[in-house]
Enzyme design. Structure first.
Site, PDB file in Angstrom:
ATOM      1  N   LYS A  97      -8.369  -9.862   7.580  1.00  0.00           N
ATOM      2  CA  LYS A  97      -9.790  -9.860   7.954  1.00  0.00           C
ATOM      3  C   LYS A  97     -10.663 -10.144   6.729  1.00  0.00           C
ATOM      4  CE  LYS A  97     -12.982  -6.629   8.176  1.00  0.00           C
ATOM      5  NZ  LYS A  97     -14.200  -7.337   7.753  1.00  0.00           N
ATOM      6  N   GLY A 129     -11.909  -3.191  -1.654  1.00  0.00           N
ATOM      7  CA  GLY A 129     -13.280  -2.864  -1.285  1.00  0.00           C
ATOM      8  C   GLY A 129     -13.731  -1.599  -1.984  1.00  0.00           C
ATOM      9  N   SER A 130     -14.648  -0.889  -1.345  1.00  0.00           N
ATOM     10  CA  SER A 130     -15.244   0.270  -2.003  1.00  0.00           C
ATOM     11  C   SER A 130     -14.293   1.463  -2.012  1.00  0.00           C
ATOM     12  CB  SER A 130     -16.535   0.665  -1.299  1.00  0.00           C
ATOM     13  OG  SER A 130     -16.230   1.224  -0.036  1.00  0.00           O
ATOM     14  N   THR A 131     -14.483   2.350  -2.978  1.00  0.00           N
ATOM     15  CA  THR A 131     -13.689   3.573  -3.044  1.00  0.00           C
ATOM     16  C   THR A 131     -13.942   4.437  -1.816  1.00  0.00           C
ATOM     17  OG1 THR A 131     -13.525   3.567  -5.459  1.00  0.00           O
ATOM     18  CG2 THR A 131     -13.364   5.705  -4.372  1.00  0.00           C
ATOM     19  N   GLU A 156      -7.303  -1.465  -3.616  1.00  0.00           N
ATOM     20  CA  GLU A 156      -7.924  -1.955  -4.844  1.00  0.00           C
ATOM     21  C   GLU A 156      -9.403  -1.664  -4.689  1.00  0.00           C
ATOM     22  OE1 GLU A 156      -9.848  -3.384  -7.247  1.00  0.00           O
ATOM     23  OE2 GLU A 156      -9.399  -5.460  -6.751  1.00  0.00           O
ATOM     24  N   GLU A 216     -20.949   2.868  -9.173  1.00  0.00           N
ATOM     25  CA  GLU A 216     -20.763   1.421  -9.148  1.00  0.00           C
ATOM     26  C   GLU A 216     -21.955   0.760  -8.447  1.00  0.00           C
ATOM     27  OE1 GLU A 216     -17.535  -0.152  -6.695  1.00  0.00           O
ATOM     28  OE2 GLU A 216     -17.094  -1.584  -8.294  1.00  0.00           O
TER      29      GLU A 216
END
Lengths: 309, 493
Positions: free
Chosen positions: B198, B250-252, B272, B403
């Site tokens: 996706k 993507g984001s944590t 990641e 971030e």
């Protein structure tokens, strides 16, 4: 168990908790089983204990029922010790692990006796101690080798020198195998510390004796305080704390309980801990020792530097 | 008495009265469809949901194409197609043949590189120089690298026999759309897995072009399936019981949700996630080179980089000089049309992201940070953010801890090596880091103590298919790239 063994166990039990003396006229000195944090042997701060009994219902010992606070103290100690442990030379770590094996071997009789007190036959007890000694020898040898096997120099297209090597994940909490007293502990701890991690381990609740004696081995094996911390208590009570602590980098679970595994893994997600689940089956076999157990607790670091002028 | 400036300290003047003439990359050869369907089982398929969403050009806000929104049923179809392809075709094919298909993909991507680069810049807003010189060539190289692994997996795990996992569900972000697709698909295919991918909802177009390449390469139907959509589509993939492995970039925040979701299963995952890298400049560094490195570290790809060097640590003795040179250099950066070959900084990827960046800039100012922005003009339409830096910030400032994922740099100073290592590590993230010094022993002292997966010494933001990438701590689990990037797609037998 044959009659002689039964007698042996009876004598061992007689050493202690119920106050009997094994030889007439002299009262045996009982051992107090304590927990092991930061290289010291405190009692649990909670003041709680549980009674360990043998098969016949005789009291063997009062065991510390470790608490969340004990665990947190142990994590502080493990964190404090981690950098310097990982920074020791691989050769030195190997020597220390080998020293653990030596000291284990030297205390063989005591471990055998404790295993028998907790229900093992003498044959099983002997082979469990042998396996634990050999496991430390096995991982002692890996201390200065896994880096070579699992590192790489990467042929990048640009003009850079680029290499990748494993580094310790950090502080590891371990819910050690519940069914065994010594080999489960050795199987969990050895690869973690071989790779430069420090650990906080929960011993088997039903078979905690060897864990405490093992801590005494560590304490006399040049293992720096804080590198291995061992707590006794109940898994059910402590699993949440072992898995949700924000300063723990990986959590190892030995066993099969699906709900507990799920709890552990869910809690691990709070700070992206590495959750690891190993079966407790057939722990004496070689299938439980390989360098991938070390690598499960390593991070790969890649470093770039330009090549040029 | 007036002190004579050293040559290296002379301030550059950029009001020289001349400007770069526009040098736009042509769009003439680009073929974009008005509508993109889902790529399932080798065919472009209308979504069961019947819904489409627009993918826009963030530099003009004009619509580029409508893209299908995959629902649960669509994801289910894709997973089933991937399963059938895995069982019947891909896992049975001789490994060398598998590798040859992947080589084909690499080759066709190289042939169509220019088209990919232009669409990447149109759909995502990144400067054409980057999509042309970094994203697209690296993506093709990634396929080329992993193609060769397909029949050599016996050498990947010493002493162990390895096999594939099954169906991999892969969810990728919008900052390097095509490159991330390559990072995910190439190792999965090489190790014998099949894929449901996706792409991000703001940047689906190059993934759909990749679907065309996959068709053109004759890859057996179902080996790669590409379903477009937003978070709900991603969740459908993660939750699908037919998936054996999840790979997410993507984001944590989302990474933690995925990790928690998978807690009840044995499914493997690679995450990641976010970063907040320390870029450390020592007084003995080659300062001009370091300044270039800082600029590249934070402004590359508009700062939409998880490994961006967003925390700058400058040794106190050179702090004033470095900050002044940085500001000078920031003045020269050209912000504007992503398709112009002179552009350094393109458009912010989306309106949402621009708002997030602006929110953080406001927070930084409110926390007492001293803000500096370059004075360049930006186009009136589209989403833009001038290169920004904050000085006078502390370890606890939110612009230091969190971030931002934009062109915003937070500058702190330090005195000793020990101090800067402690500050650099005092953060939940551990993805990357940078160190600048001419002293070799200092490089290794710092690189060995920074708790992060990728460390650039006297360079920054370099990537290569052979080089493992991934984080420590809350920056993720597992590695992508290189030999180590195979491991998350294999199990030992």
């Amino acid at each position: 168990m044959d009659q002689i063994e039964k007698q042996k166990v009876k004598e061992l039990n007689g050493k202690g908790a119920n106050g009997e003396s094994s030889k007439e006229g002299r009262l045996n000195v009982m051992k107090t089983y304590k927990i092991y944090i930061d290289g010291k042997f405190p009692r649990t701060e909670s003041g709680r204990y549980y009674i360990l009994k043998d098969k016949d219902g005789n009291t063997i010992a009062n065991i510390c029922q470790g608490s969340r606070k004990d665990f947190r103290d142990a994590v502080v100690a493990a964190r404090k010790a981690q950098h310097s442990w990982a920074s020791r030379s691989a050769y030195n770590r190997g020597q220390i692990l080998y020293r653990i094996a030596e000291m284990l071997e030297g205390r063989r009789a005591q471990f055998v006796a404790e295993l028998m007190q907790q229900g093992s036959t003498s044959v099983d007890a002997e082979s469990e101690v042998s396996a634990a000694v050999d496991r430390f020898v096995y991982y002692a040898g890996w201390c200065d080798k896994y880096q070579q096997v699992f590192s790489s120099v990467n042929p990048v297209e640009s003009s850079h020198f680029n290499f990748s090597l494993p580094e310790a994940t950090g502080v590891v909490s371990i819910l050690a195998d519940e069914e065994t007293s010594l080999i489960g502990l050795a199987t969990a701890i050895a690869p973690a510390i071989a790779g430069g991690n420090t650990v906080v381990t929960l011993a088997s609740s039903s078979k905690p004796l060897c864990a405490v004696t093992f801590a005494e081995v560590l304490n006399s094996s040049d293992v720096p305080g804080g590198v291995v911390n061992i707590i006794t208590g109940y898994r059910k009570e402590l699993i949440t704390h072992f898995s949700n602590h924000m300063d723990v980098n990986a959590c190892i679970y030995f066993g099969e309980d699906k709900d507990q595994i799920k709890t552990m893994k869910e809690n691990a997600s709070l700070n992206v801990k590495r959750p690891l689940v190993y079966s407790g089956d057939d722990l004496l076999s070689d299938s439980h020792q390989n360098p991938y157990r070390i690598m499960d607790l390593q991070e790969i670091k890649t470093t770039w530097h330009p090549i040029g002028q | 008495m007036k002190k004579k400036n050293k040559k290296s300290d002379v301030k550059l003047k950029f009001s020289g009265g001349w400007e770069y003439a526009p040098a736009p990359e042509s769009k003439d050869h680009i073929r974009l469809k008005e509508k993109y369907d889902l790529f399932i089982n080798g065919k472009f398929t209308e979504p069961e949901t019947g819904k489409y969403f627009a993918s826009i050009n963030p530099s003009t806000e004009a619509k580029l194409a409508d893209v299908a929104e995959a629902g649960d049923k669509d994801v289910d179809k894709a997973v089933k197609a991937a399963r059938v392809a895995y069982e019947n075709v891909w896992s049975r094919m001789p490994a060398a043949e598998r590798g040859k298909y992947i080589y084909r993909i690499a080759r066709i991507m190289q042939e169509r590189a220019r088209e990919f680069a232009v669409i990447e810049s149109m759909d995502g807003g990144k400067a054409i120089r980057e999509s042309r010189d970094v994203d697209v060539p690296l993506a093709a190289a990634h396929f080329f690298y992993y193609a060769g692994w397909a029949d050599k997996l016996d050498y990947a795990l010493p002493g162990a026999k390895a096999k594939s996992l099954g169906v991999a569900g892969q969810i990728i972000p919008w900052n390097f759309p095509l490159l991330m697709a390559a990072w995910k698909i190439a190792p999965a295919l090489a190790t014998g897995n099949t894929v449901v991918l996706k792409p991000a909802e703001t940047t689906p177009l190059t993934a759909m072009k990749l679907a065309e390449v996959i068709q053109e390469a004759g890859l057996p139907p179902g080996v790669v399936n590409i379903v477009t959509g937003a978070g709900a589509t991603g969740a459908a993939i993660v939750n699908h019981p037919g998936i054996n492995k999840v790979a997410f970039t993507g984001s944590t925040e989302v990474g933690k949700i995925i990790q928690k979701t998978l807690a009840g299963s044995d499914r493997k995952y690679t995450l990641e996630l976010g970063g907040k890298a320390a870029n450390i400049i020592f007084e003995d560094a080659a300062i001009d080179q370091a300044v270039e490195g800082i600029i590249n570290g934070i402004f590359f790809n508009q700062g939409h980089v998880c490994c961006a060097g967003s925390r700058l640590f400058v040794q106190e003795s050179v702090a004033d000089k470095v900050v002044r040179k940085l500001k000078d250099r920031m003045e020269t950066l050209i912000v504007g049309d992503p398709l112009d070959k002179n552009t350094d900084i393109g458009a912010i990827n989306s309106k949402d992201q621009l708002e997030k960046i602006r929110k953080y800039i406001k927070i930084g100012v409110n926390e007492g940070g001293e803000m500096y922005q370059s004075s360049c003009s930006v186009p009136s339409k589209g989403f833009w953010c001038r290169p920004t830096l904050f000085t006078n910030v502390s370890q606890s400032s939110r612009v230091v801890q969190e971030e931002i994922f934009g062109p915003v740099l937070a500058v702190q100073t330090f005195r000793t090596v020990e101090e800067v290592i402690e500050k650099a590590n005092n953060i939940p993230y551990g993805l990357s880091g940078g160190v600048w010094t001419d002293k070799g022993s200092k490089i290794f002292k710092v690189t060995s103590q920074i708790r992060a997966g990728v460390i650039w010494a006297n360079t920054y933001n370099k990537f290569d298919p052979t080089s493992p990438f991934g984080g420590y701590k809350e920056s993720g689990v597992g590695r992508e790239g290189g030999l180590h990037g195979l491991i998350p797609y294999l199990q030992t037998v």
